[in-house]
Write an enzyme that holds these catalytic residues in place. Structure first.
Site, PDB file in Angstrom:
ATOM      1  N   SER A 204       0.866  -1.195  -0.165  1.00 60.30           N
ATOM      2  CA  SER A 204      -0.009  -0.029   0.079  1.00 60.30           C
ATOM      3  C   SER A 204       0.827   1.213   0.031  1.00 60.30           C
ATOM      4  CB  SER A 204      -1.126   0.040   1.239  1.00 60.30           C
ATOM      5  OG  SER A 204      -1.472   1.246   1.530  1.00 60.30           O
TER       6      SER A 204
ATOM      7  N   HIS B 266      -1.019  -1.430  -4.203  1.00 61.54           N
ATOM      8  CA  HIS B 266      -2.422  -0.922  -3.709  1.00 61.54           C
ATOM      9  C   HIS B 266      -2.486   0.635  -3.606  1.00 61.54           C
ATOM     10  CE1 HIS B 266      -5.860  -2.248  -0.998  1.00 61.54           C
ATOM     11  NE2 HIS B 266      -5.521  -1.019  -0.420  1.00 61.54           N
TER      12      HIS B 266
ATOM     13  N   ASP C 171      -4.887   3.398  -2.123  1.00 65.93           N
ATOM     14  CA  ASP C 171      -5.838   3.764  -1.275  1.00 65.93           C
ATOM     15  C   ASP C 171      -6.623   5.066  -1.486  1.00 65.93           C
ATOM     16  OD1 ASP C 171      -6.092   1.538   0.651  1.00 65.93           O
ATOM     17  OD2 ASP C 171      -4.081   2.128   1.132  1.00 65.93           O
TER      18      ASP C 171
ATOM     19  N   MET D 252      -9.421   7.766  -0.623  1.00 66.00           N
ATOM     20  CA  MET D 252     -10.443   8.088   0.619  1.00 66.00           C
ATOM     21  C   MET D 252     -10.934   9.299   0.306  1.00 66.00           C
ATOM     22  SD  MET D 252      -7.932   6.784   3.848  1.00 66.00           S
ATOM     23  CE  MET D 252      -6.874   5.412   3.702  1.00 66.00           C
TER      24      MET D 252
ATOM     25  N   HIS E 272      -8.253   0.639  -4.155  1.00 63.01           N
ATOM     26  CA  HIS E 272      -9.322   0.512  -2.990  1.00 63.01           C
ATOM     27  C   HIS E 272     -10.130   1.748  -2.818  1.00 63.01           C
ATOM     28  CE1 HIS E 272      -9.447  -0.642   1.394  1.00 63.01           C
ATOM     29  NE2 HIS E 272     -10.599  -0.648   0.944  1.00 63.01           N
TER      30      HIS E 272
ATOM     31  N   MET F  73     -12.268   3.993  -0.920  1.00 58.11           N
ATOM     32  CA  MET F  73     -12.862   4.058   0.561  1.00 58.11           C
ATOM     33  C   MET F  73     -13.666   5.463   0.267  1.00 58.11           C
ATOM     34  SD  MET F  73      -9.977   2.664   2.586  1.00 58.11           S
ATOM     35  CE  MET F  73      -8.713   3.033   1.413  1.00 58.11           C
TER      36      MET F  73
ATOM     37  N   MET G 140     -11.243  -6.172   5.472  1.00 59.74           N
ATOM     38  CA  MET G 140     -10.683  -5.196   6.005  1.00 59.74           C
ATOM     39  C   MET G 140     -10.422  -5.900   7.640  1.00 59.74           C
ATOM     40  SD  MET G 140      -9.792  -2.678   4.142  1.00 59.74           S
ATOM     41  CE  MET G 140      -9.142  -1.686   5.458  1.00 59.74           C
TER      42      MET G 140
ATOM     43  N   ASP H 129      -6.545  -6.509   4.384  1.00 60.19           N
ATOM     44  CA  ASP H 129      -5.703  -5.283   4.448  1.00 60.19           C
ATOM     45  C   ASP H 129      -5.873  -4.838   5.837  1.00 60.19           C
ATOM     46  OD1 ASP H 129      -5.043  -2.902   3.870  1.00 60.19           O
ATOM     47  OD2 ASP H 129      -6.670  -2.233   2.517  1.00 60.19           O
TER      48      ASP H 129
HETATM   49  C1  DX5 Z   1      -6.403   1.714   5.392  1.00 58.52           C
HETATM   50  C2  DX5 Z   1      -5.911   0.904   4.121  1.00 58.52           C
HETATM   51  C3  DX5 Z   1      -4.611   0.292   3.986  1.00 58.52           C
HETATM   52  C4  DX5 Z   1      -3.488   0.808   4.623  1.00 58.52           C
HETATM   53  C5  DX5 Z   1      -2.977  -0.403   5.404  1.00 58.52           C
HETATM   54  O1  DX5 Z   1      -7.485   2.134   5.370  1.00 58.52           O
HETATM   55  O2  DX5 Z   1      -6.931   0.548   3.210  1.00 58.52           O
HETATM   56  O3  DX5 Z   1      -4.430  -0.252   2.543  1.00 58.52           O
HETATM   57  O4  DX5 Z   1      -2.795   1.170   3.873  1.00 58.52           O
HETATM   58  O5  DX5 Z   1      -1.802  -0.104   6.155  1.00 58.52           O
HETATM   59  P1  DX5 Z   1      -1.190  -0.961   7.249  1.00 58.52           P
HETATM   60  O6  DX5 Z   1      -0.757  -2.105   6.492  1.00 58.52           O
HETATM   61  O7  DX5 Z   1      -0.123   0.077   7.775  1.00 58.52           O
HETATM   62  O8  DX5 Z   1      -2.206  -1.295   8.204  1.00 58.52           O
HETATM   63 ZN    ZN Z   2      -6.369  -0.552   1.603  1.00 58.13          ZN
END
Ligand code: DX5
Ligand code: ZN
Length: 217
Positions: free
Chosen positions: A11, A36, A38, A40, A69, A71, A142, A177
Protein backbone atom coordinates in the site's frame (compact mmCIF):
# COMPACT_ATOMS: atom_id res chain seq x y z
CA UNK A 1 0.53 -23.24 3.90
CA UNK A 2 -1.20 -22.38 0.66
CA UNK A 3 0.07 -23.99 -2.56
CA UNK A 4 -0.97 -21.01 -4.63
CA UNK A 5 1.17 -17.93 -4.94
CA UNK A 6 0.20 -15.16 -2.56
CA UNK A 7 -0.40 -11.84 -4.31
CA UNK A 8 1.49 -9.15 -2.41
CA UNK A 9 0.09 -5.64 -2.83
CA UNK A 10 2.13 -2.97 -1.03
CA UNK A 11 0.00 0.00 0.00
CA UNK A 12 1.52 3.28 -1.14
CA UNK A 13 -0.34 5.02 1.68
CA UNK A 14 2.85 4.41 3.68
CA UNK A 15 5.16 5.53 0.85
CA UNK A 16 6.64 9.03 0.56
CA UNK A 17 4.09 10.94 -1.54
CA UNK A 18 6.83 13.27 -2.75
CA UNK A 19 8.70 10.25 -4.11
CA UNK A 20 5.99 7.90 -5.32
CA UNK A 21 7.88 6.80 -8.43
CA UNK A 22 10.96 5.91 -6.39
CA UNK A 23 8.89 4.06 -3.78
CA UNK A 24 6.89 2.12 -6.36
CA UNK A 25 10.03 1.11 -8.25
CA UNK A 26 11.48 -0.06 -4.94
CA UNK A 27 8.67 -2.54 -4.21
CA UNK A 28 8.58 -3.54 -7.88
CA UNK A 29 12.26 -4.48 -7.70
CA UNK A 30 11.61 -6.38 -4.46
CA UNK A 31 9.00 -8.64 -6.04
CA UNK A 32 5.66 -6.95 -5.33
CA UNK A 33 2.83 -8.31 -7.48
CA UNK A 34 0.41 -5.37 -7.41
CA UNK A 35 0.41 -1.77 -6.20
CA UNK A 36 -2.36 -1.00 -3.70
CA UNK A 37 -3.74 2.52 -4.07
CA UNK A 38 -5.96 3.78 -1.22
CA UNK A 39 -8.51 6.33 -2.37
CA UNK A 40 -10.25 8.15 0.51
CA UNK A 41 -12.81 10.93 0.26
CA UNK A 42 -13.11 12.35 3.79
CA UNK A 43 -16.75 11.16 3.93
CA UNK A 44 -16.82 7.38 3.83
CA UNK A 45 -13.65 7.49 5.95
CA UNK A 46 -12.30 10.41 7.96
CA UNK A 47 -9.24 10.91 5.78
CA UNK A 48 -8.48 12.26 2.32
CA UNK A 49 -5.78 10.78 0.11
CA UNK A 50 -5.48 10.60 -3.64
CA UNK A 51 -7.67 10.55 -6.72
CA UNK A 52 -7.90 10.00 -10.44
CA UNK A 53 -5.00 12.25 -11.62
CA UNK A 54 -2.54 10.41 -9.39
CA UNK A 55 -3.69 7.00 -10.63
CA UNK A 56 -3.27 8.26 -14.19
CA UNK A 57 0.31 9.32 -13.49
CA UNK A 58 1.17 6.09 -11.64
CA UNK A 59 -0.01 4.09 -14.63
CA UNK A 60 2.80 5.62 -16.67
CA UNK A 61 5.57 4.61 -14.29
CA UNK A 62 4.75 0.99 -13.42
CA UNK A 63 3.78 -2.16 -15.26
CA UNK A 64 2.39 -3.72 -12.10
CA UNK A 65 -1.39 -3.91 -11.84
CA UNK A 66 -2.92 -0.98 -9.96
CA UNK A 67 -5.11 -2.38 -7.20
CA UNK A 68 -7.35 0.57 -6.40
CA UNK A 69 -9.22 0.46 -3.07
CA UNK A 70 -12.08 2.94 -3.14
CA UNK A 71 -12.98 4.12 0.36
CA UNK A 72 -15.49 6.62 -0.97
CA UNK A 73 -19.19 7.33 -0.98
CA UNK A 74 -21.05 6.86 -4.27
CA UNK A 75 -18.43 4.57 -5.82
CA UNK A 76 -20.73 4.19 -8.84
CA UNK A 77 -19.99 7.79 -9.82
CA UNK A 78 -16.25 7.23 -9.98
CA UNK A 79 -15.92 3.82 -11.65
CA UNK A 80 -15.54 5.23 -15.14
CA UNK A 81 -12.85 7.86 -14.37
CA UNK A 82 -10.80 5.40 -12.31
CA UNK A 83 -11.14 2.66 -14.92
CA UNK A 84 -10.09 5.07 -17.67
CA UNK A 85 -7.18 6.36 -15.61
CA UNK A 86 -5.62 2.88 -15.54
CA UNK A 87 -6.96 0.98 -12.53
CA UNK A 88 -6.64 -2.78 -13.10
CA UNK A 89 -8.66 -3.80 -10.05
CA UNK A 90 -11.38 -1.58 -8.60
CA UNK A 91 -12.60 -2.48 -5.13
CA UNK A 92 -15.57 -0.67 -3.60
CA UNK A 93 -17.08 -0.95 -0.13
CA UNK A 94 -20.34 -2.84 0.29
CA UNK A 95 -21.30 -0.26 2.95
CA UNK A 96 -20.86 2.63 0.51
CA UNK A 97 -23.40 1.41 -2.02
CA UNK A 98 -26.64 3.31 -1.56
CA UNK A 99 -28.35 4.47 -4.68
CA UNK A 100 -27.41 1.66 -7.00
CA UNK A 101 -27.59 -2.05 -7.06
CA UNK A 102 -24.42 -3.93 -6.01
CA UNK A 103 -24.62 -6.40 -8.93
CA UNK A 104 -25.04 -3.53 -11.37
CA UNK A 105 -21.96 -1.84 -9.94
CA UNK A 106 -19.94 -5.05 -10.32
CA UNK A 107 -21.09 -5.34 -13.95
CA UNK A 108 -20.21 -1.71 -14.56
CA UNK A 109 -16.65 -2.21 -13.29
CA UNK A 110 -16.23 -5.31 -15.44
CA UNK A 111 -17.60 -3.54 -18.52
CA UNK A 112 -14.38 -1.50 -18.59
CA UNK A 113 -12.27 -4.66 -18.60
CA UNK A 114 -11.29 -4.06 -14.97
CA UNK A 115 -11.37 -6.70 -12.22
CA UNK A 116 -14.03 -6.01 -9.62
CA UNK A 117 -13.57 -6.25 -5.87
CA UNK A 118 -15.97 -5.81 -2.98
CA UNK A 119 -14.84 -4.96 0.54
CA UNK A 120 -16.35 -5.14 4.02
CA UNK A 121 -15.44 -3.10 7.08
CA UNK A 122 -14.75 -4.79 10.45
CA UNK A 123 -18.33 -4.52 11.73
CA UNK A 124 -19.95 -5.93 8.56
CA UNK A 125 -20.82 -9.63 8.57
CA UNK A 126 -19.50 -11.68 5.65
CA UNK A 127 -23.00 -13.12 5.00
CA UNK A 128 -23.96 -9.93 3.15
CA UNK A 129 -21.52 -10.92 0.42
CA UNK A 130 -23.21 -14.24 -0.35
CA UNK A 131 -25.17 -13.00 -3.39
CA UNK A 132 -22.03 -11.53 -4.95
CA UNK A 133 -19.37 -14.17 -4.39
CA UNK A 134 -19.86 -15.60 -7.88
CA UNK A 135 -19.97 -12.15 -9.48
CA UNK A 136 -16.82 -10.47 -8.17
CA UNK A 137 -13.19 -11.27 -8.92
CA UNK A 138 -12.03 -10.35 -5.42
CA UNK A 139 -13.27 -9.90 -1.86
CA UNK A 140 -11.27 -7.56 0.37
CA UNK A 141 -11.63 -8.23 4.08
CA UNK A 142 -10.63 -5.22 6.18
CA UNK A 143 -8.81 -6.12 9.38
CA UNK A 144 -8.73 -2.50 10.63
CA UNK A 145 -11.28 0.31 10.39
CA UNK A 146 -10.48 1.84 6.98
CA UNK A 147 -8.96 5.30 6.95
CA UNK A 148 -5.39 5.09 8.19
CA UNK A 149 -2.26 3.00 7.90
CA UNK A 150 -0.35 1.64 10.87
CA UNK A 151 -3.30 0.35 12.92
CA UNK A 152 -3.48 -2.88 14.90
CA UNK A 153 -4.68 -6.06 13.18
CA UNK A 154 -8.13 -7.25 14.33
CA UNK A 155 -8.01 -11.03 14.42
CA UNK A 156 -11.81 -11.45 14.72
CA UNK A 157 -12.13 -9.95 11.26
CA UNK A 158 -9.66 -12.41 9.78
CA UNK A 159 -12.02 -15.26 10.67
CA UNK A 160 -14.42 -13.94 8.02
CA UNK A 161 -11.92 -15.16 5.41
CA UNK A 162 -12.78 -18.75 6.26
CA UNK A 163 -16.49 -18.15 5.67
CA UNK A 164 -15.77 -16.51 2.32
CA UNK A 165 -13.38 -19.27 1.30
CA UNK A 166 -15.94 -21.96 2.16
CA UNK A 167 -18.65 -20.27 0.12
CA UNK A 168 -16.79 -19.30 -3.01
CA UNK A 169 -15.05 -20.84 -5.99
CA UNK A 170 -11.33 -21.54 -6.21
CA UNK A 171 -10.87 -18.59 -8.52
CA UNK A 172 -11.98 -15.90 -6.09
CA UNK A 173 -9.14 -13.72 -4.86
CA UNK A 174 -9.46 -13.19 -1.12
CA UNK A 175 -7.48 -10.15 -0.07
CA UNK A 176 -6.89 -8.82 3.41
CA UNK A 177 -5.89 -5.28 4.38
CA UNK A 178 -4.95 -3.68 7.70
CA UNK A 179 -2.20 -4.43 10.19
CA UNK A 180 -0.58 -7.08 7.99
CA UNK A 181 2.94 -8.25 8.83
CA UNK A 182 4.66 -11.66 8.63
CA UNK A 183 2.72 -13.02 11.64
CA UNK A 184 -0.73 -11.61 10.91
CA UNK A 185 -0.31 -12.33 7.20
CA UNK A 186 0.26 -16.00 7.99
CA UNK A 187 -2.89 -16.11 10.10
CA UNK A 188 -4.85 -14.76 7.13
CA UNK A 189 -3.26 -17.14 4.62
CA UNK A 190 -4.08 -20.04 6.92
CA UNK A 191 -7.72 -18.90 6.93
CA UNK A 192 -7.65 -18.90 3.12
CA UNK A 193 -6.48 -15.45 1.99
CA UNK A 194 -4.41 -15.36 -1.19
CA UNK A 195 -3.64 -11.66 -1.40
CA UNK A 196 -2.06 -9.51 1.30
CA UNK A 197 -1.99 -5.72 1.41
CA UNK A 198 0.68 -4.20 3.63
CA UNK A 199 1.65 -0.57 4.01
CA UNK A 200 3.60 0.30 7.13
CA UNK A 201 5.13 -3.19 7.42
CA UNK A 202 6.69 -2.97 3.95
CA UNK A 203 7.52 0.72 3.71
CA UNK A 204 8.68 0.92 7.32
CA UNK A 205 11.00 -2.08 6.97
CA UNK A 206 14.78 -1.66 7.06
CA UNK A 207 14.94 -4.30 4.29
CA UNK A 208 11.94 -4.10 1.97
CA UNK A 209 12.97 -7.20 0.04
CA UNK A 210 12.98 -9.28 3.22
CA UNK A 211 9.67 -7.82 4.36
CA UNK A 212 7.96 -8.78 1.09
CA UNK A 213 9.53 -12.25 1.14
CA UNK A 214 8.42 -12.77 4.74
CA UNK A 215 4.80 -12.31 3.65
CA UNK A 216 5.11 -15.26 1.30
CA UNK A 217 6.23 -17.75 3.97
C1 DX5 B 1 -6.40 1.50 5.46
C2 DX5 B 1 -5.95 1.16 4.07
C3 DX5 B 1 -4.78 0.26 4.02
C4 DX5 B 1 -3.56 0.79 4.71
C5 DX5 B 1 -2.94 -0.39 5.38
O1 DX5 B 1 -7.64 2.07 5.44
O2 DX5 B 1 -6.99 0.56 3.33
O3 DX5 B 1 -4.49 -0.19 2.71
O4 DX5 B 1 -2.61 1.38 3.87
O5 DX5 B 1 -1.89 0.05 6.16
P1 DX5 B 1 -1.14 -0.91 7.17
O6 DX5 B 1 -0.60 -2.07 6.36
O7 DX5 B 1 -0.09 -0.03 7.74
O8 DX5 B 1 -2.15 -1.36 8.18
ZN1 ZN C 1 -6.43 -0.40 1.38
Amino acid sequence: MSEKKIIISPSILSADFANLERDIKLVEKCGADWIHVDVMDGHFVPNITIGVPVVKSLKKITKLPLDVHLMIENPDKYVEPFAKSGADILTFHYEAVKDCDVSALIRKIKSFGVKSGISIKPKTKPDVLMPYLDEVDMVLVMTVEPGFGGQKFMQDCAQKIEFIKNNSSENLIIQVDGGINAQTGKICVDYGANSLVAGSYIYGAPDVNKAIESLRL
